[in-house]
Motif scaffolding. Structure first.
Motif, mmCIF file in Angstrom:
data_model
loop_
_atom_site.group_PDB
_atom_site.id
_atom_site.type_symbol
_atom_site.label_atom_id
_atom_site.label_comp_id
_atom_site.label_asym_id
_atom_site.label_seq_id
_atom_site.Cartn_x
_atom_site.Cartn_y
_atom_site.Cartn_z
ATOM 1 N N VAL A 235 0.857 -1.188 0.000
ATOM 2 C CA VAL A 235 0.000 0.000 0.000
ATOM 3 C C VAL A 235 0.890 1.233 0.000
ATOM 4 O O VAL A 235 1.739 1.405 0.873
ATOM 5 N N ILE A 236 0.714 2.108 -0.991
ATOM 6 C CA ILE A 236 1.561 3.289 -1.133
ATOM 7 C C ILE A 236 0.719 4.560 -1.078
ATOM 8 O O ILE A 236 -0.265 4.696 -1.801
ATOM 9 N N ASP A 237 1.110 5.470 -0.218
ATOM 10 C CA ASP A 237 0.489 6.787 -0.119
ATOM 11 C C ASP A 237 1.152 7.688 -1.153
ATOM 12 O O ASP A 237 2.361 7.929 -1.098
ATOM 13 N N VAL A 238 0.380 8.199 -2.115
ATOM 14 C CA VAL A 238 0.947 8.980 -3.213
ATOM 15 C C VAL A 238 1.016 10.471 -2.880
ATOM 16 O O VAL A 238 1.445 11.273 -3.697
ATOM 17 N N ARG A 239 0.627 10.845 -1.677
ATOM 18 C CA ARG A 239 0.612 12.265 -1.318
ATOM 19 C C ARG A 239 1.979 12.722 -0.802
ATOM 20 O O ARG A 239 2.921 11.944 -0.718
ATOM 21 N N ASN A 240 2.056 13.989 -0.414
ATOM 22 C CA ASN A 240 3.313 14.571 0.057
ATOM 23 C C ASN A 240 3.417 14.539 1.577
ATOM 24 O O ASN A 240 2.424 14.326 2.279
ATOM 25 N N ASN A 241 4.637 14.788 2.083
ATOM 26 C CA ASN A 241 4.874 14.576 3.510
ATOM 27 C C ASN A 241 4.053 15.469 4.422
ATOM 28 O O ASN A 241 3.702 15.061 5.528
ATOM 29 N N TYR A 242 3.718 16.690 3.995
ATOM 30 C CA TYR A 242 2.903 17.550 4.846
ATOM 31 C C TYR A 242 1.451 17.056 4.924
ATOM 32 O O TYR A 242 0.700 17.435 5.827
ATOM 33 N N GLU A 243 1.055 16.176 3.991
ATOM 34 C CA GLU A 243 -0.270 15.567 4.024
ATOM 35 C C GLU A 243 -0.267 14.275 4.843
ATOM 36 O O GLU A 243 -1.151 14.041 5.664
ATOM 37 N N THR A 244 0.733 13.436 4.597
ATOM 38 C CA THR A 244 0.796 12.151 5.308
ATOM 39 C C THR A 244 1.096 12.345 6.791
ATOM 40 O O THR A 244 0.802 11.466 7.605
ATOM 41 N N ARG A 245 1.676 13.496 7.136
ATOM 42 C CA ARG A 245 2.032 13.745 8.534
ATOM 43 C C ARG A 245 0.811 13.731 9.451
ATOM 44 O O ARG A 245 0.913 13.357 10.628
ATOM 45 N N PHE A 249 -3.465 5.581 5.803
ATOM 46 C CA PHE A 249 -4.026 4.264 6.042
ATOM 47 C C PHE A 249 -3.044 3.409 6.821
ATOM 48 O O PHE A 249 -1.821 3.510 6.642
ATOM 49 N N LYS A 250 -3.589 2.564 7.660
ATOM 50 C CA LYS A 250 -2.779 1.699 8.504
ATOM 51 C C LYS A 250 -1.849 0.832 7.659
ATOM 52 O O LYS A 250 -2.289 0.161 6.734
ATOM 53 N N GLY A 251 -0.563 0.863 7.975
ATOM 54 C CA GLY A 251 0.406 0.035 7.289
ATOM 55 C C GLY A 251 0.880 0.541 5.945
ATOM 56 O O GLY A 251 1.649 -0.134 5.264
ATOM 57 N N ALA A 252 0.459 1.740 5.539
ATOM 58 C CA ALA A 252 0.839 2.251 4.221
ATOM 59 C C ALA A 252 2.302 2.695 4.203
ATOM 60 O O ALA A 252 2.844 3.165 5.201
ATOM 61 N N VAL A 253 2.939 2.531 3.047
ATOM 62 C CA VAL A 253 4.308 2.997 2.839
ATOM 63 C C VAL A 253 4.255 4.470 2.444
ATOM 64 O O VAL A 253 3.506 4.852 1.549
ATOM 65 N N ASP A 254 5.040 5.282 3.131
ATOM 66 C CA ASP A 254 5.070 6.719 2.880
ATOM 67 C C ASP A 254 6.347 7.086 2.132
ATOM 68 O O ASP A 254 7.444 6.978 2.681
ATOM 69 N N PRO A 255 6.261 7.513 0.871
ATOM 70 C CA PRO A 255 7.463 7.893 0.117
ATOM 71 C C PRO A 255 8.162 9.145 0.653
ATOM 72 O O PRO A 255 9.288 9.434 0.269
ATOM 73 N N CYS A 256 7.493 9.907 1.518
ATOM 74 C CA CYS A 256 8.075 11.128 2.102
ATOM 75 C C CYS A 256 8.464 12.145 1.041
ATOM 76 O O CYS A 256 9.483 12.848 1.178
ATOM 77 N N THR A 257 7.703 12.251 -0.009
ATOM 78 C CA THR A 257 7.994 13.217 -1.068
ATOM 79 C C THR A 257 7.513 14.606 -0.674
ATOM 80 O O THR A 257 6.552 14.751 0.085
ATOM 81 N N THR A 258 8.175 15.627 -1.204
ATOM 82 C CA THR A 258 7.750 17.008 -0.954
ATOM 83 C C THR A 258 6.928 17.559 -2.107
ATOM 84 O O THR A 258 6.363 18.640 -1.997
ATOM 85 N N ALA A 259 6.888 16.828 -3.218
ATOM 86 C CA ALA A 259 6.090 17.218 -4.382
ATOM 87 C C ALA A 259 5.807 15.959 -5.190
ATOM 88 O O ALA A 259 6.586 15.001 -5.176
ATOM 89 N N PHE A 260 4.680 15.957 -5.907
ATOM 90 C CA PHE A 260 4.288 14.792 -6.697
ATOM 91 C C PHE A 260 5.339 14.456 -7.755
ATOM 92 O O PHE A 260 5.515 13.300 -8.131
ATOM 93 N N ARG A 261 6.059 15.464 -8.231
ATOM 94 C CA ARG A 261 7.099 15.247 -9.233
ATOM 95 C C ARG A 261 8.220 14.338 -8.711
ATOM 96 O O ARG A 261 9.009 13.802 -9.490
#
Length: 451
Positions: A235-245, A249-261
């Motif tokens: 499960v991958i969260d496609v949003r940015n770090n200020y959103e995922t913070r 979703f439980k157990g999702a992988v957070d890419p920790c990106t600052t922009a979708f690019r």
């Protein structure tokens, strides 16, 4: 059709642990806080805990309540209570389409929104339309019908959200001193509409990635829990770090990106992707890139999600282009999930950041507890506003160290304008002076008030 997942009855299952071992360990090394809009830090570093905090609502982000008049109920308030068609609503929508003449829609669409007093922001691009607007149900319906008059834009993907009674009262009782009348520093304004022309409706920076041609498999909110509970699903969260913070979703992988690019770079770094080594001939003469995966490196089943679904359209198209075979994404995004899935059954933790005046929402799309730092556009909690780094309208713990003193002084000047007039730029914002004398008088007032 979603395959039968072996662990669909276990809501506490985590993503495939073998996959997590394949991730770059640096993804989980803490880094210093920084603004997502000021510079590009290491996209594989996080500087926060994924757990959200419980907070209470605060008025700090819009100034002292004592310094502002409380809006008085108007005829529009009583009308909205008796007529459901005049009640305010927020609608987020998008549609990918082949739309090369998109610029022709800008002027008539903006004029219609202004005539109907529909506010918000809309983006037009050669790849389609993306927007979030606020207005009465009737007026918003007319705007959406006007957009769908173009056959290429029919079938808009839409998510409706209610407007809180407090925000609706302020909207109907709008004056130049109303807290919500100021919005120059906010991503969404109740009293203004912007229709912008851009290269993409959601910026990935890869023009060859086209959701019009192919996307991943949509998953209904009611079927999402079974998919992400399967241990073979990543499960991958496609949003940015200020959103995922503030929630995910439980157990999702957070890419920790600052922009979708940054998402394509993260995928290339985290997955051992072989290069395409052949071209597959299709019926009709066209060719398609074909990637050969060694069995031991077979990509996992991927389930992605974002706020409203639009970023997942591009992200899923990108993964398919890379050779991933099982790519799923949450239809309607987090907002649709929070709307349809009861809280007792939910696997969502925290709140969902939204790009409008609500800042965040909870289950049932109820108003969240976070406020907005107008210095960096990041969500802030009551706990954040108790720190020394918090200065209303200027900085918060997430952007304080990244801002220069010059930037802070400019922000303080903007905040003084807001405190004085309730709107950034002064009481004449958006109005043309009737004479040169009026202009000089207003400029003089601005200068004296800012000193």
């Amino acid at each position: 059709m979603i395959p039968a997942f072996r662990s669909s009855l276990n809501p506490n299952s985590n993503p495939n642990p073998n996959f997590l071992l394949q991730l770059n360990p640096s993804s989980f090394i803490p880094a210093s806080n920084s603004s997502p809009h000021r510079r590009r830090p290491n996209i594989y570093s996080c500087s926060y805990s994924s757990q959200s905090q419980a907070m209470t609502v605060s008025n700090c982000s819009t100034g002292s309540a004592a310094s502002r008049p409380v809006p008085i109920s108007t005829a529009a308030d009583f009308e909205s209570q008796s007529n459901p068609h005049s009640t305010l609503m927020v609608v987020s929508f998008y549609r990918f389409a082949d739309f090369p003449d998109h610029a022709n829609l800008r002027k008539p669409l903006k004029e219609l929104c202004e005539e109907l007093r529909v506010s918000g922001g809309i983006i037009l691009a050669p790849e389609g339309i993306n927007g979030s607007i606020c207005g009465t149900r009737d007026s918003v319906g007319k705007v959406l019908a006007f957009i769908e008059n173009d056959s290429r834009l029919k079938g808009l993907r839409k998510i409706e959200s209610p407007v809180s009674p407090e925000e609706e009262a302020i909207h109907h009782g709008h004056t130049s001193s109303s807290p919500l009348s100021a919005g120059e520093d906010a991503p969404f304004r109740w009293d203004h509409v912007r229709v912008k022309l851009k290269k993409e409706i959601v910026s990935l920076g890869m023009p060859d990635v086209s959701p019009i041609e192919r996307v991943g498999k949509y998953v209904k909110p009611r079927e999402w829990n079974a998919l992400i509970s399967d241990p073979d699903t990543v499960v991958i969260d496609v949003r940015n770090n200020y959103e995922t913070r503030i929630g995910k979703f439980k157990g999702a992988v957070d890419p920790c990106t600052t922009a979708f690019r940054n998402f394509p770079s993260w995928v290339d770094d985290q997955f051992e992707l072989p290069k395409a080594d052949s071209l597959k001939q299709q019926s009709g003469g066209s060719t398609e890139l074909k990637t050969e995966w060694p069995e031991r490196k077979k990509p996992p089943r991927v389930a992605m999600y974002c706020t409203g679904g639009i970023r997942c359209e591009k992200a899923s198209s990108f993964l398919l282009q890379k050779g991933f075979e099982e790519v799923y994404h949450l239809e309607g995004g987090i907002l649709k999930y929070l709307e349809e899935v009861p809280e007792p059954e939910s696997l969502w933790e925290g709140e969902c950041f939204v790009f409008d005046k609500r800042v965040s929402v909870e289950h049932g799309l109820a108003q969240g507890t976070f406020k907005l730092c107008h210095g960096c556009k990041q969500p802030v909690s009551d706990a954040d506003m108790e720190t020394p780094e918090w200065e209303r309208g200027v900085t918060c713990p997430h952007c304080y160290s990244s801002k220069s003193e010059e930037e802070k002084e400019r922000a303080r000047a903007r905040q003084r304008q807001f405190d004085a007039w309730g709107i950034i730029g002064g009481p004449d914002k958006g109005r043309r002076p009737t004479s040169k004398d009026d202009a000089r008088a207003k400029n003089s007032n601005k200068l004296s008030s800012s000193l």
